[in-house]
Design a protein around this motif. Structure first.
Motif, PDB file in Angstrom:
ATOM      1  N   ASN A 183      -6.786 -12.467   9.105  1.00  0.00           N
ATOM      2  CA  ASN A 183      -7.896 -12.916   8.411  1.00  0.00           C
ATOM      3  C   ASN A 183      -8.329 -14.347   8.303  1.00  0.00           C
ATOM      4  O   ASN A 183      -7.431 -14.951   8.995  1.00  0.00           O
ATOM      5  CB  ASN A 183      -7.584 -12.172   7.128  1.00  0.00           C
ATOM      6  N   GLY A 184      -9.242 -14.759   7.763  1.00  0.00           N
ATOM      7  CA  GLY A 184      -9.266 -16.264   7.372  1.00  0.00           C
ATOM      8  C   GLY A 184     -10.350 -16.676   8.357  1.00  0.00           C
ATOM      9  O   GLY A 184     -11.173 -15.649   9.098  1.00  0.00           O
ATOM     10  N   HIS A 185     -10.797 -17.893   8.460  1.00  0.00           N
ATOM     11  CA  HIS A 185     -11.905 -18.438   9.024  1.00  0.00           C
ATOM     12  C   HIS A 185     -11.641 -20.081   9.669  1.00  0.00           C
ATOM     13  O   HIS A 185     -10.919 -20.667   8.882  1.00  0.00           O
ATOM     14  CB  HIS A 185     -13.024 -18.570   8.184  1.00  0.00           C
ATOM     15  N   PRO A 186     -11.867 -20.536  10.599  1.00  0.00           N
ATOM     16  CA  PRO A 186     -11.746 -21.866  11.087  1.00  0.00           C
ATOM     17  C   PRO A 186     -12.028 -22.990  10.239  1.00  0.00           C
ATOM     18  O   PRO A 186     -11.430 -23.913  10.256  1.00  0.00           O
ATOM     19  CB  PRO A 186     -12.268 -21.764  12.759  1.00  0.00           C
ATOM     20  N   ALA A 221      -2.507 -12.862   2.864  1.00  0.00           N
ATOM     21  CA  ALA A 221      -3.784 -12.060   2.932  1.00  0.00           C
ATOM     22  C   ALA A 221      -4.668 -12.254   1.880  1.00  0.00           C
ATOM     23  O   ALA A 221      -5.790 -12.168   2.216  1.00  0.00           O
ATOM     24  CB  ALA A 221      -3.214 -10.687   2.888  1.00  0.00           C
ATOM     25  N   VAL A 222      -4.298 -12.559   0.669  1.00  0.00           N
ATOM     26  CA  VAL A 222      -5.319 -12.754  -0.353  1.00  0.00           C
ATOM     27  C   VAL A 222      -5.826 -14.275   0.044  1.00  0.00           C
ATOM     28  O   VAL A 222      -6.988 -14.126  -0.304  1.00  0.00           O
ATOM     29  CB  VAL A 222      -4.475 -12.833  -1.989  1.00  0.00           C
ATOM     30  N   LEU A 223      -5.110 -15.426   0.634  1.00  0.00           N
ATOM     31  CA  LEU A 223      -5.793 -16.609   0.739  1.00  0.00           C
ATOM     32  C   LEU A 223      -6.770 -16.291   1.922  1.00  0.00           C
ATOM     33  O   LEU A 223      -7.965 -16.918   1.896  1.00  0.00           O
ATOM     34  CB  LEU A 223      -4.846 -17.441   0.998  1.00  0.00           C
ATOM     35  N   VAL A 255     -12.476  -4.552  -2.067  1.00  0.00           N
ATOM     36  CA  VAL A 255     -12.732  -5.445  -0.842  1.00  0.00           C
ATOM     37  C   VAL A 255     -11.416  -5.813   0.081  1.00  0.00           C
ATOM     38  O   VAL A 255     -11.472  -6.058   1.077  1.00  0.00           O
ATOM     39  CB  VAL A 255     -13.619  -6.594  -1.468  1.00  0.00           C
ATOM     40  N   PHE A 256     -10.359  -6.051  -0.927  1.00  0.00           N
ATOM     41  CA  PHE A 256      -9.090  -6.548  -0.379  1.00  0.00           C
ATOM     42  C   PHE A 256      -8.779  -5.502   0.936  1.00  0.00           C
ATOM     43  O   PHE A 256      -8.391  -5.854   2.045  1.00  0.00           O
ATOM     44  CB  PHE A 256      -8.020  -6.767  -1.220  1.00  0.00           C
ATOM     45  N   ASN A 257      -8.636  -4.341   0.281  1.00  0.00           N
ATOM     46  CA  ASN A 257      -8.193  -3.256   1.469  1.00  0.00           C
ATOM     47  C   ASN A 257      -8.969  -2.927   2.655  1.00  0.00           C
ATOM     48  O   ASN A 257      -8.788  -2.990   3.681  1.00  0.00           O
ATOM     49  CB  ASN A 257      -7.812  -2.017   0.877  1.00  0.00           C
ATOM     50  N   ALA A 258     -10.468  -3.090   2.176  1.00  0.00           N
ATOM     51  CA  ALA A 258     -11.420  -3.033   3.279  1.00  0.00           C
ATOM     52  C   ALA A 258     -11.388  -4.019   4.523  1.00  0.00           C
ATOM     53  O   ALA A 258     -11.771  -3.692   5.542  1.00  0.00           O
ATOM     54  CB  ALA A 258     -12.691  -2.990   2.664  1.00  0.00           C
ATOM     55  N   ARG A 259     -11.156  -5.239   4.025  1.00  0.00           N
ATOM     56  CA  ARG A 259     -11.036  -6.554   4.996  1.00  0.00           C
ATOM     57  C   ARG A 259      -9.660  -6.702   5.570  1.00  0.00           C
ATOM     58  O   ARG A 259      -9.572  -7.335   6.872  1.00  0.00           O
ATOM     59  CB  ARG A 259     -11.275  -7.610   4.020  1.00  0.00           C
TER      60      ARG A 259
END
Lengths: 266, 266, 266
Positions: A183-186, A221-223, A255-259
């Motif tokens: 997960n995350g983004h650059p 994961a949460v971050l 949302v957390f579990n879906a992503r």
């Protein structure tokens, strides 16, 4: 493990663990705000006259050497010794490992107090491991994940710690498995100190969770999920930093579990 | 010069210079974020045990005395000496020059290591020059630009440095010319540390640009233009700080060149 | 009193008092921004070599022990002694009072220099008072307001200070009256350091207002009203922090007076 992660997030929100941070000047403010946003309670304290007392009332200790100096290193060693002696979970963030000889010397002293969890980027994890084997190759800021994973395994074995490598894909390594979080983004790399925030959140989760591997995975994961949600609302790093705190605060189980994109290999 | 400035911005984004900051506690976070937003790579380090090593791996050094004390001053002197000896560009931000005798003493010691570029507001530049001539009048926080320009010229001559005076109009003074940049917005003065961000950005540009006058002009121009764009989206200083980082990150050549207001006099 | 408060806000904007802060690393940036937003002028300085000089040019001094250590404590004592000797208003924020023995020792030394105003949360005010009477019960982070008010009265009597207890309802206590301010929003507790901002704003108002009770009430009211306005625009603590600064900057007399919820009891 997937099913346990949200439970850990709910536990942090309910129990509001006290997280004692000895961290760097650059990130103290957004570290405190990230801890508050997930429901934890931050304390920053470093005076030799009180640091052991503060460790004793905290649920977890976080040590980040980003802007270390001789006084602060002594604070870190006192705190780590206290945590180690009292079996309190403590997390080490080896910022800039390998950049100077001084950082490497200090990190060796800290490692002797057996951190519960170590979190760094690939270069830092490789630099830490390099101190312990002549066969590991030098620090490389564009280090490949595989190289960092083998370094992480060396650290796991030597220090009996859980090791987290953050990057485009985050890895959490223990003696039995390697967990990946994709997960995350650059754009998150353009906001200073989100790695430091990750370490602090690991502290919060380690303070309420017996399984330290799951604590590290839940924090990463949460971050990362809050970060990718925030990026969708952002035009640049300034707005990302703001929306990230809002998302950490408002994130829902659905949302957390879906992503969540988790991978586990033995 | 106008045609070169965007090229310098593109070079910072491509080369991502490592900028070593010994700066004040108030601004460390937004300084790091401003450097990241323009594409540079910030390091904050001040331990006597590593400061010379850190200078040696950085592309430029930035020294800002905003929250100085005796330990940090020694760090600054060690770093400035190292930069001077190795011909590494270094930038001095004389925060609060003239406010206390201690600041003025420290600044004289730092000036002996020949900063490549000095950036301050009008009062600070006048206070610095006052130490070097009995004919300059006292510090004045509402100093007129002309007074500060003559002080800047004294500093240019004595220390062979490029001098930048920031204000409603920014001036960059070297031995041959005075360049004015008439961008920016008054609301920027209601966000703490944007002057310190300017100094750090000058460090980034000086790290990749041979012409130090152009480095200072490019840094002041990019910050001022990002600031005036940000102000159009903002309802106050809180939102300005956020949008400024977004604008620094997303600024395009077309917008930059269309907004740039440069004046050059011999 | 209601009619005077906006006048104090207008005076801060007009006179821009210089507020000297010796505060903690976590909040230096947003403290400076909060002071700028209300129109004051922040200075952060702690070097033993200049701290007395800086107190002498400031309109008020703010001491916050959040990240104290032995060096900084000495700075605080030097500054408090200077302020006390020259009858300059100074404000004490006893962050973490009761958490460690060290904090309590330091606070006793600071109290000996007679702070003009003390601001803390209920636990901190009760911990401070506990040092002065064996009959007060221990620190309780969920302390009831009534308990904190009686502790505040002990402090008022012993140190001749105005005492402010911040919480869901803020109280300002002096020798004759207790003023309550019922503004603000619970989300404000999820942004780090808003209590520290409150203390700094009290410093700004104390620097221009002879009536120190009104100074404290005006500061708490402006922050709480800006906070409740900001919350209406916010999705979480990240956006609250931004909008709070915008609201502090843009607040009008009409909105301030319409929202103010003040109670006064003898």
């Amino acid at each position: 493990m997937e099913k346990s992660l949200w439970q850990h997030i709910a536990t942090v929100r309910q129990q509001s663990p006290l997280v004692h941070n000895i961290t760097n000047f650059v990130v103290m403010n957004n570290t405190a705000n990230a801890l508050l946003a997930v429901g934890a309670s931050p304390i920053m304290a470093h005076a030799h006259s009180e640091v052991a007392d503060m460790v004793s009332i905290a649920h977890a200790l976080v040590i980040n050497i980003g802007t270390l100096d001789e006084y602060w290193v002594e604070s870190m060693l006192l705190a780590a010794a206290t945590a180690n002696k009292s079996n309190k979970p403590w997390v080490l963030d080896p910022v800039g490992a390998g950049a100077t000889a001084y950082r490497d010397e200090v990190l060796q002293k800290l490692l002797a107090f057996n951190p519960t969890i170590i979190r760094g980027n690939a270069s830092e994890i490789m630099a830490l491991a390099k101190n312990n084997t002549v066969t590991t190759k030098g620090v490389d800021s564009t280090a490949a994940s595989n190289d960092a994973i083998s370094s992480a395994r060396l650290l796991v074995e030597k220090y009996k710690a859980v090791v987290c490598i953050s990057g485009a894909v985050d890895f959490v390594v223990d003696s039995k498995q390697t967990v990946s979080i994709t997960n995350g983004h650059p754009l998150m790399t353009k906001v200073t100190g989100l790695g430091c925030s990750a370490t602090a959140l690991i502290g919060a989760f380690a303070g309420v969770t017996a399984n330290k591997t799951e604590a590290a995975v839940a924090a990463m994961a949460v971050l990362s999920i809050a970060g990718e949600l925030a990026e969708q609302q952002s035009k640049g790093p300034g707005s990302l930093q703001l929306h990230l705190l809002d998302q950490l605060y408002a994130l829902t189980e659905e949302v957390f579990n879906a992503r969540l994109k988790l991978g586990i290999t033995a």
